[in-house]
Design a protein around this motif. Sequence first.
Motif, PDB file in Angstrom:
ATOM      1  N   SER A 786      93.583  44.714 -67.554  1.00 13.93           N
ATOM      2  CA  SER A 786      92.578  44.788 -68.896  1.00 13.93           C
ATOM      3  C   SER A 786      91.007  44.482 -67.572  1.00 13.93           C
ATOM      4  O   SER A 786      89.784  44.351 -68.239  1.00 13.93           O
ATOM      5  CB  SER A 786      92.810  43.449 -69.384  1.00 13.93           C
ATOM      6  N   LEU A 787      91.352  44.950 -66.642  1.00 14.37           N
ATOM      7  CA  LEU A 787      90.133  44.927 -65.757  1.00 14.37           C
ATOM      8  C   LEU A 787      88.777  46.477 -65.645  1.00 14.37           C
ATOM      9  O   LEU A 787      87.591  45.403 -66.337  1.00 14.37           O
ATOM     10  CB  LEU A 787      89.948  44.512 -64.001  1.00 14.37           C
ATOM     11  N   ALA A 788      89.566  47.068 -66.152  1.00 14.98           N
ATOM     12  CA  ALA A 788      89.005  47.861 -66.512  1.00 14.98           C
ATOM     13  C   ALA A 788      88.018  48.429 -67.578  1.00 14.98           C
ATOM     14  O   ALA A 788      87.110  48.246 -67.725  1.00 14.98           O
ATOM     15  CB  ALA A 788      89.320  49.880 -66.172  1.00 14.98           C
ATOM     16  N   PRO A 789      89.099  47.903 -68.375  1.00 20.98           N
ATOM     17  CA  PRO A 789      88.471  48.245 -69.934  1.00 20.98           C
ATOM     18  C   PRO A 789      87.077  46.582 -70.091  1.00 20.98           C
ATOM     19  O   PRO A 789      85.852  46.858 -70.873  1.00 20.98           O
ATOM     20  CB  PRO A 789      89.572  47.520 -70.712  1.00 20.98           C
ATOM     21  N   ALA A 790      87.571  46.405 -69.555  1.00 26.78           N
ATOM     22  CA  ALA A 790      86.324  44.714 -69.477  1.00 26.78           C
ATOM     23  C   ALA A 790      84.927  45.496 -68.569  1.00 26.78           C
ATOM     24  O   ALA A 790      83.883  45.193 -69.811  1.00 26.78           O
ATOM     25  CB  ALA A 790      86.900  43.470 -68.799  1.00 26.78           C
ATOM     26  N   ARG A 791      85.118  45.828 -67.589  1.00 27.99           N
ATOM     27  CA  ARG A 791      84.349  46.268 -66.989  1.00 27.99           C
ATOM     28  C   ARG A 791      83.558  47.622 -67.833  1.00 27.99           C
ATOM     29  O   ARG A 791      82.209  47.740 -67.355  1.00 27.99           O
ATOM     30  CB  ARG A 791      84.373  47.271 -65.813  1.00 27.99           C
ATOM     31  N   SER A 792      84.566  48.269 -69.067  1.00 28.22           N
ATOM     32  CA  SER A 792      83.604  49.597 -69.343  1.00 28.22           C
ATOM     33  C   SER A 792      82.974  48.561 -70.657  1.00 28.22           C
ATOM     34  O   SER A 792      81.497  48.673 -71.324  1.00 28.22           O
ATOM     35  CB  SER A 792      84.096  50.225 -70.011  1.00 28.22           C
ATOM     36  N   ALA A 793      83.294  47.322 -71.406  1.00 24.85           N
ATOM     37  CA  ALA A 793      82.385  46.414 -72.034  1.00 24.85           C
ATOM     38  C   ALA A 793      82.041  45.927 -71.343  1.00 24.85           C
ATOM     39  O   ALA A 793      80.385  45.886 -72.077  1.00 24.85           O
ATOM     40  CB  ALA A 793      83.666  45.349 -72.886  1.00 24.85           C
ATOM     41  N   VAL A 794      81.531  45.546 -70.247  1.00 22.23           N
ATOM     42  CA  VAL A 794      80.655  44.782 -69.532  1.00 22.23           C
ATOM     43  C   VAL A 794      79.572  46.326 -69.654  1.00 22.23           C
ATOM     44  O   VAL A 794      78.136  45.263 -69.939  1.00 22.23           O
ATOM     45  CB  VAL A 794      80.599  45.089 -68.469  1.00 22.23           C
ATOM     46  N   THR A 795      79.508  47.531 -69.250  1.00 22.58           N
ATOM     47  CA  THR A 795      77.878  48.216 -69.317  1.00 22.58           C
ATOM     48  C   THR A 795      77.509  48.582 -70.551  1.00 22.58           C
ATOM     49  O   THR A 795      77.119  49.024 -70.130  1.00 22.58           O
ATOM     50  CB  THR A 795      78.910  49.366 -68.131  1.00 22.58           C
ATOM     51  N   LEU A 796      78.203  48.092 -71.378  1.00 28.74           N
ATOM     52  CA  LEU A 796      77.714  48.280 -72.895  1.00 28.74           C
ATOM     53  C   LEU A 796      76.069  47.452 -72.974  1.00 28.74           C
ATOM     54  O   LEU A 796      76.362  46.739 -72.707  1.00 28.74           O
ATOM     55  CB  LEU A 796      78.346  48.688 -73.970  1.00 28.74           C
ATOM     56  N   THR A 797      75.152  48.090 -73.699  1.00 24.70           N
ATOM     57  CA  THR A 797      73.803  47.484 -73.632  1.00 24.70           C
ATOM     58  C   THR A 797      73.637  46.908 -75.097  1.00 24.70           C
ATOM     59  O   THR A 797      74.010  47.884 -75.952  1.00 24.70           O
ATOM     60  CB  THR A 797      72.886  47.682 -72.933  1.00 24.70           C
TER      61      THR A 797
END
Lengths: 805, 253
Positions: A786-797
């Motif tokens: 889930s790290l990669a999905p978590a990273r993409s969640a973080v990049t959402l503004t």
Amino acid sequence: MERLRISSQWVKIINDIWGHKSRSMLVVLSIAVGVAVVGMINNARYYIERDLYGAFSQGTPASIQIYVSYFPESLADEVEGLRYVAAAQARRDESVELVAADGKTFDAVLSAAPDYSEMRVNQIEVEEGAPAPSLRGALVERQAAEALGIDIGDVVVVRLQDNKTYELHIQGIVHDLYALPYSISSEVMLYTNLETIQWIGGRAGYNRLDVLLEGNPHDRETALTQGTLIRDRLLEPAGYRAGSILIPGIQANPGEHWAQNQVQGFILILQIMSAMAIFLSGGLVVNTITAILNQQVKQIGIMRSVGAERLQIARMYVFNVLIFSLGGLALALPLGLLGSIGLGEFAASFLNFDLTLHNLAPDVLAIEIVIALAVPMAVALWPILKGTAISVYQAIYQYGQIQDAGMGRVQRLLFRLKFLPPPVMMSLQNTFRNLPRLGFTVITLTMAGATFVAALSTRASLNAMVGDLIRYAAYDVAISLSGGANRLAVQREAFRLEGVEVAEVWTRAGAVLMNPNGSEGEQLALIGLPVDTVTIDVKLLEGRWLVEGDARNLVLNEDLAQLLGDIEIGDTLRLKIGDTTRPFTVVGIASRHLSGPSAYLPYAELAKITGRSYPADEVRIRTSLDGFASQEEQDALAVAVEERFSNAGLSDSAARPRHNRLSFFSGPFQIILVVLVIMAGLLGIVGGLSLTGTMGINVLERTREIGVLRAVGATNPAIRQVVVVEGIFVAIVSWGLVTLISPSTSAALAAAVITAVLRSDVVFSFSFAGLLYWLGIVVIIGAVASLAPARSAVTLTVREVLDYE
Amino acid sequence: MVVGETVNYSSEKHVKTRATSESKSTNGHSALIDFRDVEKIYRTEAGDFPALRGINLQIEGGEFVSVIGKSGSGKTTLVNMLTGIDHPTKGEISIAGVNIHELTESNMARWRGRNLGVVFQFFQLLPTLSVVQNVMIPMDFCNMYVPAERMGIAMNLLEQVGIADHAHKPPSRLSGGQQQRAAIARALANDPPIIATDEPTGNLDSKTANQVFELFQKLVDGGKTILMVTHDEDLAKRAGRTVEIADGEIIRQ
Ligand SMILES: Nc1ncnc2c1ncn2[C@@H]1O[C@H](COP(=O)(O)OP(=O)(O)OP(=O)(O)O)[C@@H](O)[C@H]1O
Ligand SMILES: [Mg+2]
């Protein structure tokens, strides 16, 4: 016009694939893994069939072997003249010891054949050096040569029973598919000629007949019957003494490779796993396609509103799947080939054969293509048809409006856990939000976990079995004695050694089980031992143990009981010992030994039957009645025992410390377990990929919620945590399922593996440690996936997220 | 008395708010909220579109400011500048001395969580959390209060907005007005000095809208500073001060 429309559809397909590179990659990868595993296993099987079984049967394998008193080469020709014999080959086997430069000794067999260039049966192949050994020369089997570093031109020292040593010149390297390889037997095969055997003081003549029966029968019954005919009608009337009819191999069928049953069993297990891998990658395709469709509902509506028909739209997604399939296939073909070469080479080095060609079998290629194309399409078709059925109105006006309407039962239940911190609650709730999607990922991880636990349970079961087996080696050191040793002399020598508390002497005899119709059946070993033995710890499965005076009573071991089929306490067995056949009554069945089918009877009784006084074939020594000596002490004692018995002229064999017995069984299993754990690893990877896919889809779907989290103060780590904790929850749910199903799946796998390899029933033992390890592993998989999905969640503004209002 | 004391977002301190609004930035001290020459240009395929041009706006602590203007005039863009949800193309926005657009997205989130409550038009409650957990979640993220106290504080806030009875329900079971009250309670969770809200009553009937407005008024009376975008001229007039924008410029304040 038509062309233009099609090309604009292609643009959309390409954009969809390229625009979601990582998601597309995930699907392609998971198809690739599934197909590659199938390719690897089936192509390796193809190699084994071609290069092991094929090469094996090309060298005219013996159906049966008979040890005969020394005979001339011409006897083989006479045997070959029999109607039911296709070919016969004279061989001479002589057990010796090989003494290495550092004084270490190895068991070895000096084997002679009349003409190495024209072997009738069990043809060996000279790979290097002289085509045949000359006087004082020998060829050596390649696997032992490699293991011991023996090369052409070397001089090896062999030691005979009488302790004399001779030097032999190594003249060539031989490949013998018909002898158990050094990796399994730990016996060095040396090929020489009769002159050399005579030169070292051996008698002239051959002592083994390898016979290929007419029609190459594969059932033991026929082979044994015809073998008996050869012996009774030809060998014995001609004045030779012949032993019982042997079928080469590890409980193999006549004419089949000696490990064929084991190899087939193992391949079957791998094939079941490859089916699982296919299932898993299929599920991943469904999940992803469903997600793509969900995400594009609006687009689908728009396309329909501009006149696209449902099937036209569906066709675009079908093409999309097709591209995934082709991509997966493109990756899988080389990967599967490489894997099969790896697996094949591994089997080749263990079983001592050569892969002739590293190719991909046409059948396997076809299977791979069919699976890669058909499975993803078959599973994706339903979601595609369903997803494209949405009406324009639904797509544009209704979709996405009612996202938070329904709450599943699980979610409502979780809702009661008021004490949970809200972010943890969110993760937990999110876990159960899309049950079908969760279900698939969980199944994947559960399969991986079940395989892992099953592999470890197989090992645990094996250890338990070895624990059971080792009960029959309740000594510190045992040593076989030369023929004619006297029990009193043996015990006197043994007690001269320091610290020896027990020196139990056994006697042995071979016996043949007589069928009711008078023909000869299977062979077994008779063991005569003190009824109050302290060097085995008998575990009786049925009946009773021996008592003094049990003249015609036997206790069978389970191996024999299994060989006999339905045997009960009180049954009578007719055994031929020497030339006399006697009836015996079964009074007990002791647990498995895996040292072959044997039966116990009191020492004195067997001595009487064989007509030897104070016979001694083996002595088993203990330094204490409570517990066993340490490994080092056992080794030291073994050296002392060997020396003393050798000096006293009682034995030239190597003494066996108890701990050797323990490691003997584990060898081949280690390999199987490694392969199983690798399979579990592959399934775990597919499970991880699937989890990444699922989490990615989840994040996309919950974009808005993530924006809200930002708006109320969630930092990057906080958002990451919400996603990662959800991944870990999924992992834990799957682990829960593993605990439920793994006891039965593990029992099944352990049974399959152990029966395949040992041809023996299983004493199952569940690996709780394995279950705990898996908890750790799957939690890590959950977090990493889930790290990669978590990273993409973080990049959402927040902006992107709340934009569409 | 210190006016517009600097806020360090990472400290536990909060922006001090002032009950008075007589002093303007011209007096040598800066206002609580200070837009200086703010411009926002959206770059689109059809060309650049200036949504805000040269905005200068000072809001003192304790003020209730409503923002009105025609659709497309730039109201939402203005609020997004304040909440840090979007970034200005030019100019600065400082809140209690912090130039908020210098913060990273992550730091901004935490700063916002502590200093600025946001109330959305569509409520935006998290569907998988109960109402009270929705109120507690900002406390969690910003590490406010001792964990054991959070529930009590959240219940208190729900009491204040009058929906304490619904605390343990999922948001979907509440009416629009109730959901907006819950959203307001959530905006107040960390006791931020400023509330920013874009059309909070846009999805409510006029009676409910009125109740929500009164809630805001009560908060201002308690010392909060509120910036509220609305289409409803009547409501706007009832706020202490009205700012009107047209075509990205303030035409009246
Ligand atoms: N992401 C964007 N890209 C391009 N232009 C945008 C973007 N967001 C807003 N605009 C434009 O900027 C102008 C101001 O938009 P804004 O949303 O601030 O208006 P508003 O006053 O809030 O309108 P409404 O009352 O309808 O909500 C509008 O003309 C809008 O089309
Ligand atoms: Mg707006």
